[in-house]
Motif scaffolding. Sequence first.
Motif, short mmCIF file in Angstrom:
data_model
loop_
_atom_site.label_atom_id
_atom_site.label_comp_id
_atom_site.label_asym_id
_atom_site.label_seq_id
_atom_site.Cartn_x
_atom_site.Cartn_y
_atom_site.Cartn_z
N ILE A 80 -23.41 106.77 56.48
CA ILE A 80 -23.18 105.59 57.33
C ILE A 80 -24.07 104.46 56.82
N LYS A 84 -24.40 99.40 59.53
CA LYS A 84 -23.41 99.87 60.52
C LYS A 84 -24.04 100.83 61.54
N HIS A 95 -24.04 107.04 64.94
CA HIS A 95 -22.81 106.68 64.26
C HIS A 95 -22.16 105.52 65.04
N PRO A 96 -21.57 104.54 64.36
CA PRO A 96 -21.02 103.38 65.07
C PRO A 96 -19.93 103.72 66.07
N THR A 301 -17.69 105.49 58.39
CA THR A 301 -17.61 104.77 59.66
C THR A 301 -16.23 104.91 60.29
N SER A 306 -15.31 110.16 62.71
CA SER A 306 -15.41 108.97 63.55
C SER A 306 -14.51 109.08 64.78
#
Length: 429
Positions: A80, A84, A95-96, A301, A306
């Motif tokens: 990542i 971000k 994590h986004p 991402t 995700s």
Amino acid sequence: MTSSRRFFLRNGALALAGTTALPAFLTRAVMAATTDTLAPLAGKGRRLVVIFQRGAADGLNIVVPWREPNYYTMRPTIAIPQNKVLDLDGFFGLHPSMASLQPLFSQGHLAIVHATGSPDGTRSHFDAQDYMESGTPGIKSTPDGWLNRALQAEDAVQAQALRNAKQAQIHTAFRAVALSTDLPRTLAGSIPALAISNVQDFAVGGRGAKPAPVATAFESMYDQSGDTLLHTAGDSTFEAIRMLRSTDPAHYAPSPDARYPDNPFAKNMKQIAQLLKANLGVEAAFTDITGWDTHQNQGSTEGQLSNRLRDFSDSIAAFWRDMGQDAESVTLVTMSEFGRTAHQNGTGGTDHGHANAMFILGGNVKGGKVYGKWPGLSEHQLNEGRDLAITTDYRNVLGEVVSKTIGATNLDVTFPGARLNPKQFLGLV
């Protein structure tokens, strides 16, 4: 109408058999034969919600060590990017796709333990899940699950006080509930537990609704039976159905700001919130979420991981908002059988690893912090030269949670052989 009235004991709970003749709402119910009073508890104590991420979630891309140079060296296409990452403390970030959980961390409701897991080194999904759910890593013969034993330990603590007060110990049929088609290993044991795959089906209609004819027929069959075990099981099963029906599950409306996504895990979390808010006496609830085995095309991402993380995070955040003021009495903990390799593989994924990250959410949680000793990602610091090393036994995390929430202070009962020492707890709750 003909049907089998055969019952069998499985995982410490009395389940209904003869499923080809039984209606769907009964085949999904796993009820224990119990003579406990089935009235709602007078007060709401601490409640524990356990989520199992089946398939071995990638803790390094979930709680990203973005200040660790080797993280980017080892994962050239799936790491990542720093710009971000949702920063947590200047070293770790989310994590986004987990943006819905970041505010809970900032507000102090969410704590994270990194580099945690089972001390057993198996890379088998089946064995690792079995060991984690039994709470006895490396031992296959354990007959019950750690959460069932935690409830046993709680009972032992309360028993003397209740005897002194000349009161009976009362639990409802909903004390231990799994939102699943089968009773999970975690809840197997002598404490009665209930498995429900769909609250509305189990309740057979809402408040004031007339029970389906098949339900009435089966209830009559149980009432007329001369078999004590069968009669007791029938009483328990249908009393539980009547209790749930009285809460009008078909017309449950979440809190206005609780926006559950459209996926099976969110449905389960919504139903757990529904059961907890209905004051049915739930002390422990369990559900799981699959899809974490990212051997190929894991993504960075965006992509496979995700998407799973967005479902996971948005569902938990919606549950928290849905609980409203009742959230103060809830503690939620997540776990997965093991992590993923530090290095990405040749197909843009990760293989079976070792250490992972756990999330602890609750009104009594000392959140806003990533707990645990970070082992590092230099080659010489890796487990077997390939995985994030474990520095916190997952049983230490769960032991602190159950002892400080539901009062299961005898840790030797909940986690036999672990020799947990409360002085070594992380201070999560």
